[in-house]
Design a protein around this motif. Structure first.
Motif, mmCIF file in Angstrom:
data_model
loop_
_atom_site.group_PDB
_atom_site.id
_atom_site.type_symbol
_atom_site.label_atom_id
_atom_site.label_comp_id
_atom_site.label_asym_id
_atom_site.label_seq_id
_atom_site.Cartn_x
_atom_site.Cartn_y
_atom_site.Cartn_z
ATOM 1 N N MET A 170 0.750 -1.262 0.014
ATOM 2 C CA MET A 170 0.070 -0.080 -0.018
ATOM 3 C C MET A 170 1.026 1.390 0.086
ATOM 4 O O MET A 170 0.546 2.363 -0.661
ATOM 5 N N PHE A 171 1.949 0.902 0.636
ATOM 6 C CA PHE A 171 3.014 2.248 0.559
ATOM 7 C C PHE A 171 3.379 2.717 -0.941
ATOM 8 O O PHE A 171 3.425 3.880 -1.210
ATOM 9 N N SER A 172 3.543 1.640 -1.621
ATOM 10 C CA SER A 172 4.041 1.525 -2.859
ATOM 11 C C SER A 172 2.920 2.251 -3.674
ATOM 12 O O SER A 172 3.218 3.092 -4.573
ATOM 13 N N LYS A 173 1.770 1.843 -3.563
ATOM 14 C CA LYS A 173 0.532 2.143 -4.267
ATOM 15 C C LYS A 173 0.334 3.878 -3.892
ATOM 16 O O LYS A 173 0.009 4.506 -4.990
ATOM 17 N N CYS A 204 7.556 2.164 -9.082
ATOM 18 C CA CYS A 204 7.308 0.724 -9.527
ATOM 19 C C CYS A 204 7.319 -0.335 -8.080
ATOM 20 O O CYS A 204 8.598 -0.118 -7.479
ATOM 21 N N GLU A 205 6.519 -1.084 -8.276
ATOM 22 C CA GLU A 205 6.601 -2.031 -7.189
ATOM 23 C C GLU A 205 7.116 -3.367 -7.670
ATOM 24 O O GLU A 205 6.454 -3.957 -8.649
ATOM 25 N N ILE A 206 7.927 -3.878 -7.368
ATOM 26 C CA ILE A 206 8.586 -4.979 -7.759
ATOM 27 C C ILE A 206 8.190 -6.251 -6.716
ATOM 28 O O ILE A 206 8.568 -6.361 -5.551
ATOM 29 N N VAL A 207 7.542 -7.503 -7.237
ATOM 30 C CA VAL A 207 6.903 -8.260 -6.335
ATOM 31 C C VAL A 207 7.243 -9.655 -6.855
ATOM 32 O O VAL A 207 6.990 -10.440 -7.469
#
Length: 227
Positions: free
Chosen positions: A151-154, A168-171
């Motif tokens: 959620m921080f990344s969003k 960009c979130e790397i998952v």
């Protein structure tokens, strides 16, 4: 020597962070490699003239403030929030530590450096597939902290895109490392390659989130019908 641009990588002493530092350094970037373990940083990157090793505990806000002050005149192309982990058990202090390491630390560091990030720069947050697909054997404190980091990344993405800064979130799913050797897993190099690829996209393209998992062929595995 003049290097292309400057990037910062947290959690740089091992795994994804280590391979990300190497990938960018080998492509003529100046890299500030951050870790609590300065000896391991020196061991890993002693042969790289364009890697600056910096000892910093991402959960220590005073250290973050000091670091930000020391590099306040440097423009940053990419900030890669990779440091993460946690402690097992149900003790409140272990839950607090997981949250500080995975959420509050990256939040504070990003907040302190945001005015130094280039327009058309990029902020990465390395989360985990476990935040999307919970597995019972994984410590609950880590899963909850990683879910908050998602959620921080969003939120960061929503707030920064109108400044021209990509997020960009790397998952990654399961990742093979020195401490976690696994037969069926991504390599740290795979994740580093993905991060590097994204930084080279056209500046108007923002990859909000990218999930990475293993594709493998299994013997005697048959599918009668796809649908």
């Amino acid at each position: 020597m003049n290097y292309n641009k400057t990037i910062i990588v947290t959690g740089a002493s091992r795994g994804i962070g280590k391979e990300t530092v190497k990938k960018f350094a080998e492509n003529n970037f100046e890299v500030i490699a951050i870790s609590r373990d300065i000896d391991l940083l020196i061991k890993n990157f002693n042969n790289y003239n364009n890697v600056i090793n910096y000892q910093l505990d991402i959960t220590n806000y005073e250290q973050i403030e000091k670091f930000a002050k020391e590099i306040e005149n440097k423009k940053i192309f990419a900030l890669i929030n990779n440091a993460g982990g946690g402690k097992g058990g149900s003790e409140p202090q272990n839950w607090n530590y997981s949250y500080e390491l995975n959420v509050l630390g990256p939040m504070h560091l990003t907040n302190k450096l945001i005015n130094q990030i280039d327009k058309n720069g990029i902020v990465f947050t390395v989360t985990s597939l476990i935040a999307y697909d919970y597995e019972e054997h994984v410590e609950s404190s880590y899963v909850v902290a990683k879910s908050a980091e998602v959620m921080f990344s969003k939120i960061l993405n929503k707030k920064l895109r109108y400044l021209g800064i990509r997020c960009c979130e790397i998952v990654p799913g399961s990742v093979r490392s020195d401490t976690q050797p696994k037969d069926s897993a991504l390599n740290s190099e795979d994740v580093a390659e993905c991060i590097y690829w994204i930084t080279n996209l056209k500046r108007h393209i923002n990859i909000d989130s990218i999930k990475m998992s293993v594709c493998e062929e299994r013997n005697n595995f048959l599918i009668k019908n796809i649908f």
